[in-house]
Design an enzyme around this catalytic site. Structure first.
Site, PDB file in Angstrom:
ATOM      1  N   ASP A   9     -10.891  10.724  27.305  1.00  0.00           N
ATOM      2  CA  ASP A   9     -10.472   9.576  28.126  1.00  0.00           C
ATOM      3  C   ASP A   9     -11.127   8.234  27.766  1.00  0.00           C
ATOM      4  O   ASP A   9     -11.557   7.491  28.655  1.00  0.00           O
ATOM      5  CB  ASP A   9     -10.760   9.871  29.605  1.00  0.00           C
ATOM      6  CG  ASP A   9      -9.961  11.053  30.150  1.00  0.00           C
ATOM      7  OD1 ASP A   9      -9.172  11.641  29.401  1.00  0.00           O
ATOM      8  OD2 ASP A   9     -10.140  11.389  31.336  1.00  0.00           O
ATOM      9  N   ASP A  47      -5.930  10.319  30.326  1.00  0.00           N
ATOM     10  CA  ASP A  47      -5.559  10.344  31.737  1.00  0.00           C
ATOM     11  C   ASP A  47      -4.211   9.639  31.853  1.00  0.00           C
ATOM     12  O   ASP A  47      -4.049   8.543  31.312  1.00  0.00           O
ATOM     13  CB  ASP A  47      -6.638   9.599  32.534  1.00  0.00           C
ATOM     14  CG  ASP A  47      -7.003  10.272  33.837  1.00  0.00           C
ATOM     15  OD1 ASP A  47      -6.803  11.497  33.961  1.00  0.00           O
ATOM     16  OD2 ASP A  47      -7.505   9.581  34.739  1.00  0.00           O
ATOM     17  N   HIS A  49      -1.516   9.083  34.782  1.00  0.00           N
ATOM     18  CA  HIS A  49      -1.058   9.254  36.157  1.00  0.00           C
ATOM     19  C   HIS A  49       0.237   8.501  36.439  1.00  0.00           C
ATOM     20  O   HIS A  49       0.381   7.346  36.038  1.00  0.00           O
ATOM     21  CB  HIS A  49      -2.109   8.715  37.140  1.00  0.00           C
ATOM     22  CG  HIS A  49      -3.404   9.451  37.122  1.00  0.00           C
ATOM     23  ND1 HIS A  49      -3.499  10.804  37.336  1.00  0.00           N
ATOM     24  CD2 HIS A  49      -4.677   9.014  36.929  1.00  0.00           C
ATOM     25  CE1 HIS A  49      -4.773  11.163  37.277  1.00  0.00           C
ATOM     26  NE2 HIS A  49      -5.507  10.105  37.015  1.00  0.00           N
ATOM     27  N   HIS A  53      -0.076   8.216  42.570  1.00  0.00           N
ATOM     28  CA  HIS A  53      -0.665   9.556  42.424  1.00  0.00           C
ATOM     29  C   HIS A  53      -1.463   9.935  43.671  1.00  0.00           C
ATOM     30  O   HIS A  53      -2.082   9.084  44.317  1.00  0.00           O
ATOM     31  CB  HIS A  53      -1.567   9.598  41.188  1.00  0.00           C
ATOM     32  CG  HIS A  53      -1.959  10.975  40.788  1.00  0.00           C
ATOM     33  ND1 HIS A  53      -3.095  11.592  41.259  1.00  0.00           N
ATOM     34  CD2 HIS A  53      -1.345  11.881  39.980  1.00  0.00           C
ATOM     35  CE1 HIS A  53      -3.157  12.814  40.749  1.00  0.00           C
ATOM     36  NE2 HIS A  53      -2.113  13.007  39.966  1.00  0.00           N
ATOM     37  N   HIS A  81      -5.587   3.947  38.599  1.00  0.00           N
ATOM     38  CA  HIS A  81      -6.054   3.828  37.209  1.00  0.00           C
ATOM     39  C   HIS A  81      -5.186   4.661  36.282  1.00  0.00           C
ATOM     40  O   HIS A  81      -4.556   5.627  36.700  1.00  0.00           O
ATOM     41  CB  HIS A  81      -7.523   4.272  37.095  1.00  0.00           C
ATOM     42  CG  HIS A  81      -7.720   5.735  37.360  1.00  0.00           C
ATOM     43  ND1 HIS A  81      -7.785   6.248  38.635  1.00  0.00           N
ATOM     44  CD2 HIS A  81      -7.848   6.787  36.516  1.00  0.00           C
ATOM     45  CE1 HIS A  81      -7.953   7.562  38.568  1.00  0.00           C
ATOM     46  NE2 HIS A  81      -7.979   7.918  37.300  1.00  0.00           N
ATOM     47  N   LYS A 106      -3.179  14.340  30.701  1.00  0.00           N
ATOM     48  CA  LYS A 106      -3.497  15.111  31.905  1.00  0.00           C
ATOM     49  C   LYS A 106      -3.389  14.219  33.134  1.00  0.00           C
ATOM     50  O   LYS A 106      -3.438  12.995  33.029  1.00  0.00           O
ATOM     51  CB  LYS A 106      -4.895  15.722  31.797  1.00  0.00           C
ATOM     52  CG  LYS A 106      -6.004  14.709  31.591  1.00  0.00           C
ATOM     53  CD  LYS A 106      -7.319  15.380  31.253  1.00  0.00           C
ATOM     54  CE  LYS A 106      -8.449  14.410  31.091  1.00  0.00           C
ATOM     55  NZ  LYS A 106      -8.795  13.618  32.277  1.00  0.00           N
ATOM     56  N   CYS A 151     -14.787  13.947  33.901  1.00  0.00           N
ATOM     57  CA  CYS A 151     -13.878  14.605  32.972  1.00  0.00           C
ATOM     58  C   CYS A 151     -14.586  15.305  31.815  1.00  0.00           C
ATOM     59  O   CYS A 151     -14.157  16.377  31.389  1.00  0.00           O
ATOM     60  CB  CYS A 151     -12.833  13.612  32.485  1.00  0.00           C
ATOM     61  SG  CYS A 151     -11.771  13.043  33.853  1.00  0.00           S
TER      62      CYS A 151
END
Length: 197
Positions: A9, A47, A49, A53, A81, A106, A151
């Protein structure tokens, strides 16, 4: 043994100026780039999203960094974010993302957060990374990136549970360190058999 670098990330929203900035998050980029040549494979996580979310504080009209109980357990509510397609979700401009063998996205299920590169936060829904590594014959992993206590931590612990030989290079990570989270994460990683260097 085949050794992969797993870069967690390193995205604009986790770097200074981003929506969920990790102090010094950009400082590790040149050394991560330099390290890539030392590994048999390089995998990046991202990441990713959707807007609205379920892990976003704004979705619940709640304060960022407050906690909520989700069907899969306690969840930190984050500032919005790494929204899909946004500048914040892009890799840091200086990260050598073109060196990656694979990019794992993810957190794209709106109903569940995903810290780990291997499983969503229900700890059962797999990302497919385990299968990819095994079919490539990769059994050693070194993790770097953001953030150490979320993470990176979850990814390292899951990798160790799955039987990989796991190292976290803490010099190439940066932490949020929210309410003692860094010390807890380091202890948990050590307990799981992760090597911290």
């Amino acid at each position: 043994m085949t050794h992969a670098l797993l870069v967690i990330d390193v995205q604009n929203d986790f770097c200074p100026g981003g929506a969920l900035a990790v102090t010094g998050g950009d400082e590790i980029v040149p050394r991560i780039n330099a390290a890539m040549a030392d590994f048999d494979a390089v995998i990046l996580t991202q990441d990713w999203h959707p807007a609205g979310h379920s892990s976003f504080a704004s979705t619940h009209d709640a304060d960022p960094m407050s906690m909520i109980e989700m069907p899969y357990g306690p969840q930190v509510l984050w500032p919005d974010h790494c929204i899909q397609g946004s500048i914040g979700a892009q890799f840091h401009a200086n990260l050598a993302a073109d060196q990656a063998d694979m990019i794992i996205r993810k957190g794209y299920d709106p109903a569940i957060d995903s810290y780990s590169a291997f499983f969503e936060n229900d700890k059962t829904t797999a990302t497919g990374l385990d299968g990819y590594l095994r079919t490539r014959g990769i059994d050693r992993l070194t993790l770097v990136g953001l953030a150490t206590d979320f993470c990176v931590n979850y990814s390292a612990v899951d990798a160790a549970k799955l039987g990989f030989d796991v190292t976290v290079n803490t010099a190439l990570c940066r932490a949020i360190d929210f309410d003692g989270s860094l010390a807890a994460a380091k202890g948990g990683m050590i307990d799981a058999g992760v090597n911290l260097i």
